[in-house]
Design a protein around this motif. Structure first.
Motif, mmCIF file in Angstrom:
data_model
loop_
_atom_site.group_PDB
_atom_site.id
_atom_site.type_symbol
_atom_site.label_atom_id
_atom_site.label_comp_id
_atom_site.label_asym_id
_atom_site.label_seq_id
_atom_site.Cartn_x
_atom_site.Cartn_y
_atom_site.Cartn_z
ATOM 1 N N VAL A 94 -6.100 6.156 -2.244
ATOM 2 C CA VAL A 94 -5.183 7.113 -1.637
ATOM 3 C C VAL A 94 -4.186 7.719 -2.623
ATOM 4 N N THR A 95 -4.028 7.133 -3.813
ATOM 5 C CA THR A 95 -3.004 7.606 -4.743
ATOM 6 C C THR A 95 -3.210 9.068 -5.124
ATOM 7 N N GLY A 96 -4.433 9.472 -5.351
ATOM 8 C CA GLY A 96 -4.699 10.859 -5.733
ATOM 9 C C GLY A 96 -4.310 11.842 -4.645
ATOM 10 N N PHE A 97 -4.546 11.459 -3.397
ATOM 11 C CA PHE A 97 -4.160 12.323 -2.282
ATOM 12 C C PHE A 97 -2.644 12.463 -2.200
ATOM 13 N N VAL A 98 -1.933 11.344 -2.388
ATOM 14 C CA VAL A 98 -0.467 11.388 -2.396
ATOM 15 C C VAL A 98 0.025 12.230 -3.564
ATOM 16 N N MET A 99 -0.640 12.104 -4.712
ATOM 17 C CA MET A 99 -0.290 12.924 -5.871
ATOM 18 C C MET A 99 -0.399 14.410 -5.551
ATOM 19 N N ALA A 100 -1.472 14.800 -4.863
ATOM 20 C CA ALA A 100 -1.664 16.211 -4.517
ATOM 21 C C ALA A 100 -0.545 16.715 -3.608
ATOM 22 N N MET A 101 -0.101 15.888 -2.667
ATOM 23 C CA MET A 101 0.998 16.293 -1.785
ATOM 24 C C MET A 101 2.293 16.470 -2.563
ATOM 25 N N PHE A 102 2.595 15.508 -3.446
ATOM 26 C CA PHE A 102 3.822 15.610 -4.237
ATOM 27 C C PHE A 102 3.748 16.784 -5.221
ATOM 28 N N LEU A 103 2.571 17.040 -5.779
ATOM 29 C CA LEU A 103 2.425 18.151 -6.710
ATOM 30 C C LEU A 103 2.672 19.481 -6.011
ATOM 31 N N ALA A 104 2.152 19.613 -4.786
ATOM 32 C CA ALA A 104 2.424 20.822 -4.007
ATOM 33 C C ALA A 104 3.916 20.942 -3.712
ATOM 34 N N ILE A 153 1.171 9.294 6.899
ATOM 35 C CA ILE A 153 -0.274 9.255 6.631
ATOM 36 C C ILE A 153 -0.691 7.890 6.106
ATOM 37 N N GLU A 154 0.073 7.343 5.175
ATOM 38 C CA GLU A 154 -0.264 6.035 4.616
ATOM 39 C C GLU A 154 -0.160 4.928 5.669
ATOM 40 N N SER A 155 0.834 5.011 6.531
ATOM 41 C CA SER A 155 0.970 4.017 7.599
ATOM 42 C C SER A 155 -0.222 4.073 8.542
ATOM 43 N N HIS A 156 -0.635 5.274 8.877
ATOM 44 C CA HIS A 156 -1.787 5.458 9.756
ATOM 45 C C HIS A 156 -3.050 4.881 9.121
ATOM 46 N N LEU A 157 -3.261 5.179 7.823
ATOM 47 C CA LEU A 157 -4.441 4.669 7.132
ATOM 48 C C LEU A 157 -4.403 3.144 7.012
ATOM 49 N N ALA A 158 -3.202 2.599 6.802
ATOM 50 C CA ALA A 158 -3.078 1.144 6.660
ATOM 51 C C ALA A 158 -3.423 0.434 7.954
ATOM 52 N N ILE A 159 -2.941 0.948 9.076
ATOM 53 C CA ILE A 159 -3.169 0.279 10.356
ATOM 54 C C ILE A 159 -4.643 0.331 10.766
ATOM 55 N N LYS A 160 -5.330 1.415 10.409
ATOM 56 C CA LYS A 160 -6.721 1.561 10.859
ATOM 57 C C LYS A 160 -7.738 1.259 9.752
ATOM 58 N N THR A 200 6.000 12.749 5.140
ATOM 59 C CA THR A 200 4.592 12.989 5.481
ATOM 60 C C THR A 200 3.690 11.939 4.856
ATOM 61 N N ALA A 201 3.942 11.604 3.592
ATOM 62 C CA ALA A 201 3.142 10.577 2.909
ATOM 63 C C ALA A 201 3.275 9.235 3.618
ATOM 64 N N TYR A 232 0.834 -1.210 0.000
ATOM 65 C CA TYR A 232 0.000 0.000 0.000
ATOM 66 C C TYR A 232 0.867 1.259 0.000
ATOM 67 N N ILE A 233 1.873 1.286 0.859
ATOM 68 C CA ILE A 233 2.735 2.471 0.965
ATOM 69 C C ILE A 233 3.611 2.619 -0.269
ATOM 70 N N VAL A 234 4.244 1.535 -0.699
ATOM 71 C CA VAL A 234 5.172 1.615 -1.844
ATOM 72 C C VAL A 234 4.428 1.971 -3.128
ATOM 73 N N LEU A 235 3.322 1.273 -3.415
ATOM 74 C CA LEU A 235 2.605 1.515 -4.666
ATOM 75 C C LEU A 235 1.943 2.885 -4.685
ATOM 76 N N ALA A 236 1.299 3.265 -3.587
ATOM 77 C CA ALA A 236 0.634 4.581 -3.554
ATOM 78 C C ALA A 236 1.645 5.708 -3.665
ATOM 79 N N THR A 237 2.794 5.570 -3.022
ATOM 80 C CA THR A 237 3.825 6.604 -3.103
ATOM 81 C C THR A 237 4.399 6.693 -4.515
ATOM 82 N N ALA A 238 4.725 5.540 -5.113
ATOM 83 C CA ALA A 238 5.313 5.544 -6.452
ATOM 84 C C ALA A 238 4.327 6.090 -7.489
ATOM 85 N N LEU A 239 3.070 5.626 -7.446
ATOM 86 C CA LEU A 239 2.082 6.095 -8.403
ATOM 87 C C LEU A 239 1.738 7.563 -8.181
#
Length: 296
Positions: A171-181, A223-230, A219-220, A82-89
């Protein structure tokens, strides 16, 4: 003199008075129940709390429970992918959108939209798509691909990967928004100077841009770790923890143990382990942020 000081004193007390109910609710509703869970994990509580101290019995039962072992194994599989793929994409999409493409706002909205959905809605959507009798398999076979088969949702060894697919999609779109900023915040003069010196695009990204995005990566990750655990809602809506308990996660284990099997002490022990896992991730992040603020 006193008449001029009293209004100022009252004004200084006003913010504290306004914030006091919220602070009290957080202390009781968050930290109070955390402490309550810790206390329950050392008791023999079943359906109702019992405050007879039982030592580490619940933790011994927890770590010898085969369902908990499956849940821990699944969270490592799910969280890592989840973390690796969402971050890379997310990074790839951010780089592509940062190329000043046409209809940029449309693409940003399309990619970010899944994050506006709840995990329940995401789980239901992907349950339809991945259901062998309704979704992708049925569509491909109706188009003439009679031999096409995609039964991950009902295969115990593969079902956890359907949870990964749904989670990454959301979650990929949210990560995209963070990287774009983060990309838009990089000093353009440094990039222009590197291009004038003849640096190839690949080296500009590997030597300048990606290192500059280190705070965004951190930061990503948090956030991704938190979402994964819960990620309880997603699993319940998509697989209900099945087939069997093949997609059990610590969050689903905690809920079913506490409220379905009436093992409150055991459920509290699993919740404390999850809390410790989150603290291991978040505390170093907070420490690094506070240290950077002091240096700044």
């Amino acid at each position: 003199m006193a008449s001029t000081e009293n209004p100022a004193g009252r004004r200084s007390l006003l913010p504290k008075f306004v914030l006091a109910p919220s602070v009290l609710m957080v202390l009781v509703g968050v930290y109070g129940f955390m402490l309550f869970s810790v206390i329950l994990s050392f008791t023999s509580s079943k359906m109702f709390p019992r405050f007879a101290f039982s030592g580490l019995d619940q933790y011994e039962r927890l770590f010898s429970n085969p369902r908990w072992s499956v849940a821990v194994q699944n969270i490592f599989i799910f969280a890592s992918l989840y973390i690796v793929l969402a971050t890379a994409l997310g990074l790839l999409l951010a780089i592509l959108i940062d190329q000043k493409i046409r209809a940029e706002s449309v693409f940003r909205t399309v990619f970010l939209y899944p994050m506006a959905l709840s995990f329940i809605v995401t789980g239901v959507i992907w349950q339809w798509l991945l259901n062998p009798g309704l979704g992708i398999e049925r569509v491909m076979q109706s188009w003439g691909w009679e031999s096409f088969s995609f039964k991950w949702l009902v295969e115990p060894d593969m079902a956890i990967y359907t949870v990964v697919i749904a989670g990454v999609w959301q979650v990929t779109g949210f990560v995209m928004a963070m990287f774009l900023a983060g990309l838009r915040g990089i000093n353009g003069e440094i990039l222009s100077a590197a291009r004038m010196d003849g640096a190839p695009t690949r080296k500009i990204y590997t030597r300048i841009i990606i290192p500059a995005l280190r705070p965004v990566f951190l930061t990503a990750f948090v956030i991704e770790s938190h979402l994964a655990i819960k990620s309880y809602d997603l699993v319940v809506a998509l697989t209900k923890g099945g087939p069997g308990y093949a997609t059990e996660l610590p969050s689903t284990f905690m809920y079913t143990t506490t409220f379905t099997r009436n093992e409150m002490g055991l459920g509290a022990a699993s919740a404390v382990v999850m809390l410790i896992a989150l603290a291991i991730i978040i505390v170093p992040y907070l420490y690094s942020e506070l240290r950077n603020e002091r240096r700044g």
